[in-house]
Design a protein around this motif. Structure first.
Motif, PDB file in Angstrom:
ATOM      1  N   ARG A 248       0.771  -1.234   0.165  1.00 16.01           N
ATOM      2  CA  ARG A 248      -0.042   0.097  -0.217  1.00 16.01           C
ATOM      3  C   ARG A 248       0.918   1.272  -0.029  1.00 16.01           C
ATOM      4  N   TRP A 249       1.841   1.471   0.756  1.00 18.97           N
ATOM      5  CA  TRP A 249       2.702   2.458   0.709  1.00 18.97           C
ATOM      6  C   TRP A 249       3.420   2.690  -0.603  1.00 18.97           C
ATOM      7  N   SER A 250       3.579   1.620  -1.145  1.00 15.78           N
ATOM      8  CA  SER A 250       4.302   1.914  -2.491  1.00 15.78           C
ATOM      9  C   SER A 250       3.402   1.678  -3.717  1.00 15.78           C
ATOM     10  N   ASP A 251       2.303   1.747  -3.337  1.00 12.88           N
ATOM     11  CA  ASP A 251       1.112   2.016  -4.717  1.00 12.88           C
ATOM     12  C   ASP A 251       0.757   3.072  -4.873  1.00 12.88           C
ATOM     13  N   CYS A 261      -0.033   6.158   6.180  1.00 13.23           N
ATOM     14  CA  CYS A 261      -0.443   5.341   7.258  1.00 13.23           C
ATOM     15  C   CYS A 261       0.289   3.838   6.963  1.00 13.23           C
ATOM     16  N   ALA A 262       0.117   3.388   5.809  1.00 12.57           N
ATOM     17  CA  ALA A 262       0.912   2.118   5.738  1.00 12.57           C
ATOM     18  C   ALA A 262       2.109   2.292   5.907  1.00 12.57           C
ATOM     19  N   ALA A 263       2.868   3.091   5.725  1.00  9.47           N
ATOM     20  CA  ALA A 263       4.406   3.682   5.995  1.00  9.47           C
ATOM     21  C   ALA A 263       4.638   3.604   7.411  1.00  9.47           C
ATOM     22  N   LEU A 264       3.756   4.104   8.351  1.00  3.72           N
ATOM     23  CA  LEU A 264       3.976   4.140   9.507  1.00  3.72           C
ATOM     24  C   LEU A 264       3.775   2.641  10.111  1.00  3.72           C
TER      25      LEU A 264
END
Length: 334
Positions: A248-251, A261-264
């Motif tokens: 999700r953070w890379s999409d 928030c996915a990165a967190l």
């Protein structure tokens, strides 16, 4: 002398937990986990407050009084009572609040209730230790284990208070899950925050979180669901959670708040070095606008200070551990 220091229950707790061995109290009348587990279903459903030994715990008498106000249904009384329970959490005194959790859950799920978000916030806060305001990778989403004892200001073993609340949430998971679809986004956020603390039913809750995320139209609620998914995975290890967060953070097709928030979540679920790609994404998307959008989330409120937003404090702590707080800086985590 504080009012709770004059409380006979406080002196009993000091003798049992400070001067004595807490393990001697396991399963006994001072074990709030046993007390909450022993509340009859009929007592919970009927709000039979008299069946709970509130006076076993510091401030228990006051909690019993505010619970009467909750039961009254008067709007002003209910709001005041919920505020007092939140205050106990802020003051690191959860032992007396933990037996209230099953009753507060029933109040929050009643069709006629107008204080759902406030009530669910109480449920979520009782189920988290005081360290939840820490925003490092290791601690932001962590629930302490029973081998890491922490004591409340009264001397009561905080691990037991939190565990009692988390078990009460798990017991009432089926009551709470429908509130993920409540029309009010504040209720949806507070429900996710409470359910993320459940001690059991993790797979059912995870399935509900992911299903809701697919249809959630409110950006702040979307952000809250991602953090709730991450915290659930932190408490109930899920080997696929890190991969899910990274996807999700890379999409670039995902909304900014979901990616941030996915990165967190990714950083809290693994100790791998932070990739340059993740840093670049945060440089681009973790803006003041995103921080403001996420500000209502309880995870962010727990770490927000006058020096900066909750999001920027988290990023500073996670991307630059050990860095001193900077009060006036154009780039809050550089």
């Amino acid at each position: 002398m504080n009012s709770w220091e004059r409380d006979p229950a406080y002196r009993t707790v000091v003798r049992a937990f400070v001067d004595g061995d807490p393990l001697d109290q396991v399963g006994g009348p001072l074990d709030v986990r046993a007390v909450v587990a022993g509340i009859r279903p009929e007592a919970k459903d009927g709000l039979l407050l008299e069946e709970v030994p509130w006076d076993h715990f510091p401030e228990g008498a006051r909690v019993r009084e505010v619970m009467e106000r909750l039961r009254s249904g008067d709007a002003a009384d209910v709001s005041s009572a919920l505020g007092m329970l939140i205050g106990l959490c802020a003051n690191d005194m959860r032992a007396a609040a933990a037996p209230a959790v099953p009753f507060v859950i029933r109040i929050s799920t009643a069709p006629e209730d107008h204080h759902r978000a406030e009530a669910l916030a109480v449920v979520g806060e009782v189920a988290r230790m005081r360290h939840q305001g820490v925003c490092t990778r290791a601690d932001m989403l962590r629930f302490r284990g029973n081998d890491e004892w922490s004591f409340e200001v009264t001397g009561y073993l905080q691990n037991w208070s939190v565990q009692a609340a988390r078990e009460a949430i798990a017991e009432d998971t089926d009551r709470l899950l429908p509130l993920l679809d409540d029309p009010d986004p504040a209720v949806r956020i507070a429900t996710a925050y409470a359910l993320a603390a459940a001690s059991d039913r993790a797979q059912d809750i995870l399935t509900a979180f992911r299903s809701r995320l697919l249809v959630e139209h409110n950006p702040t609620a979307r952000a809250g669901l991602v953090l709730a998914i991450a915290q659930l995975a932190r408490a109930h290890p899920d080997p696929g959670a890190v991969v899910w967060m990274q996807a999700r953070w890379s999409d670039p097709e995902q909304p900014p708040e979901v990616r941030v928030c996915a990165a967190l979540g990714w950083m809290c679920l693994t100790d791998l070095p932070v990739p340059d790609e993740l840093r670049a994404m945060l440089d681009d998307l973790a803006s003041d606008e995103t921080a403001q959008l996420m500000a209502p989330l309880p995870w962010m409120q727990a770490v927000e200070t006058a020096r900066g937003s909750g999001l920027h404090r988290c990023l500073r702590a996670m991307l630059h551990p050990g860095m001193a707080e900077i009060e006036d800086c154009d780039d809050p985590w550089s």
